[in-house]
Write a protein that holds these residues in place. Structure first.
Motif, PDB file in Angstrom:
ATOM      1  N   ARG A  14      45.643  36.419  32.865  1.00 49.27           N
ATOM      2  CA  ARG A  14      46.521  37.276  33.662  1.00 49.27           C
ATOM      3  C   ARG A  14      47.888  36.644  33.909  1.00 49.27           C
ATOM      4  NH1 ARG A  14      43.916  41.633  35.526  1.00 49.27           N
ATOM      5  NH2 ARG A  14      41.629  41.598  35.612  1.00 49.27           N
TER       6      ARG A  14
ATOM      7  N   ARG B 285      34.458  47.918  32.078  1.00 49.27           N
ATOM      8  CA  ARG B 285      34.820  48.065  33.488  1.00 49.27           C
ATOM      9  C   ARG B 285      33.884  49.028  34.214  1.00 49.27           C
ATOM     10  NH1 ARG B 285      41.146  48.225  31.705  1.00 49.27           N
ATOM     11  NH2 ARG B 285      41.532  45.965  31.845  1.00 49.27           N
TER      12      ARG B 285
ATOM     13  N   SER C 289      35.899  40.786  35.856  1.00 49.46           N
ATOM     14  CA  SER C 289      37.347  40.953  35.751  1.00 49.46           C
ATOM     15  C   SER C 289      37.707  41.016  34.269  1.00 49.46           C
ATOM     16  CB  SER C 289      38.073  39.783  36.425  1.00 49.46           C
ATOM     17  OG  SER C 289      39.472  39.926  36.308  1.00 49.46           O
TER      18      SER C 289
END
Length: 472
Positions: free
Chosen positions: A223, A378, A385
């Motif tokens: 990320r 998801r 995550s």
């Protein structure tokens, strides 16, 4: 190799960093058993190998002897070890004792390797290469630097990407892994420090260790990308001889280093005299990021390969470097190999000019798989995550709990062969992470997610998953 014994030191190195503490009934014994079982299943510890004595391994890992004894007991119950009077605890495979590890792998999806199927252009290139081969049969066939025509074709590919390159800056190798190993063998002396991303490509770590280098990590995250302050501090503090980086669709996080970050890293390397080695094996596999020029400075070494774009079975890669370093690398190949096969170079010569054609097909395939897999993961695993990715072939998932090795072991009974996140760290870290490749067809994603779900549920039954727990 089957038979023999493994000492506490090499086993501890394979197990990676291990937290101290924990009793026989804790998750620690289960976690230790899972990691040893996975080493046997993957063939990194052979069958019928004597494990270290409980006390010796406990001392080495900094845990209690009771924990190790309980872990060995779990291995015996699962059929992955047996106690023999006078011979200690020896590894086994429950399906066929004494058989090679591959027999224990289920028919299904092997997700350890992020590999693409061969391009449809490969058969045609093989025909063209076979037609050209007679021209070279009067030579020795030993080619340590590469055919001039192929070196020019690779140089032209760099020029098309905005990096002026001459053929004398190109060395043809037997794939990217060979290029990494050759660089470490020629450029390192024992004890030299090497900066490497954490997590990173496992075989790059292996090559550095074999070359005698001392690994030092620079963190990168799916990320937030690279911690450039930490990287710069590590370089200033240790003056590494080499820095091995993958700035485009990093393996395994999938992150991309932005342009200003690239400039900063190159400047830091230049000031410290560090040779920056840039692995570009996935650099052109963008989906919707857009192309970026190669990360290159005057002394930067670039590694390329056809393995992730054309086909892994075509063992052709290359190194782009200063001409004097190219000559030095060619001279240094002798102890390891005598050159790159001519026939495969001729196949590559037919394929390199058609790289854009291949890349368009790959991008479409990767986009379809990504767009099918991410929402399915998801939805099925809300606690995970799952990052967005804009190219490359890697998905680095935070599982929310340090159970990656347990999941990898359990998944085998559900038709999946996985690599735990700990394989991508210097000291066995990243037990909370799992790398999934994006190289399977999109229509196989529902089956993959379903099998992962069954394996995850099984792990949760064995070790109730507490995202805040540690494996101690």
């Amino acid at each position: 190799m089957s038979g023999g014994l493994i000492g506490a030191v090499p086993l501890a190195q394979l197990l990676g960093d291990w937290p101290s503490g924990g009793g026989a009934g804790s998750a620690g014994s289960r976690a230790l058993a899972d990691r040893i079982r996975l080493l046997v299943l993957d063939g990194r510890v052979g069958v019928d190998v004597r494990l270290p004595a409980e006390r010796v391994l406990a001392d080495r890992l900094g845990v209690s002897r009771t924990l190790v004894a309980a872990a060995y007991g779990r291995l015996r119950v699962s059929g992955h070890a047996v106690s023999v009077r006078g011979s200690g605890t020896r590894t086994r495979l429950p399906a066929a004792p004494g058989a090679p590890p591959d027999r224990d792998q289920p028919a299904g999806l092997d997700l350890r390797h992020a590999t693409v199927p061969a391009s449809s252009l490969v058969p045609e290139a093989a025909v063209v290469a076979a037609e050209q081969l007679p021209r070279y049969l009067s030579t020795s066939g030993y080619d340590p630097i590469g055919l001039p025509e192929l070196r020019e074709a690779v140089a032209e590919r760099y020029r098309a990407r905005g990096l002026p390159t001459d053929p004398d800056q190109v060395l043809i190798t037997i794939g990217a892994q060979h290029a990494i190993a050759l660089l470490t063998r020629v450029l390192l002396t024992r004890g030299d420090r090497v900066l490497i991303e954490q997590p990173t490509y496992p075989h790059a770590q292996d090559a550095v260790r074999i070359g005698g280098g001392r690994l030092m990590g620079a963190p990168v995250d799916s990320r937030d990308g690279w911690d450039l302050d930490a990287l710069e501090q590590a370089v200033r503090r240790s003056d590494p001889t080499l820095a091995y980086l993958m700035p485009d669709f990093h393996n395994p996080t999938g992150a991309t280093l932005p342009a200003d970050g690239r400039e900063r890293v190159l400047a830091v390397g230049h000031r410290s005299g560090t040779t920056v080695v840039v692995d570009e094996t996935t650099a052109e596999l963008d989906i919707d990021r857009g192309p970026m020029p190669p990360m290159a400075g005057p002394d930067t070494v670039l590694i390329g390969s056809m393995g992730k774009t054309i086909w892994g079975g075509l063992r052709i890669g290359w190194i782009r470097a200063r001409p004097d370093l190219v000559r030095r690398l060619a001279h240094g190949r002798g102890p390891g190999d005598l050159g790159t096969p001519i026939l495969e170079q001729l196949m590559a010569l037919a394929l390199v000019p058609r790289t854009d054609e291949v890349l368009q097909v790959r991008r479409d395939q990767l986009a379809a798989t990504r767009d099918a897999l991410l929402p399915a993961l998801r939805a099925r695993f809300p606690a995970w995550s799952v990052p967005d990715v804009h190219g490359g072939i890697f998905l680095w998932i935070n599982l929310g709990a340090p159970v990656s090795s347990a999941l990898a072991v359990t998944a085998r009974s559900h038709g999946l062969v996985l690599t735990p996140g700990s394989r991508y760290g210097i000291d066995g870290a990243f037990e909370r992470f799992l790398r999934l490749p994006l190289t399977l067809p999109a229509d196989r994603m529902p089956g993959l997610v379903d099998a992962l779900g069954h394996a995850w549920d099984a792990v949760d039954r064995l070790v109730p998953i507490d995202p805040g727990a540690d494996l101690v």
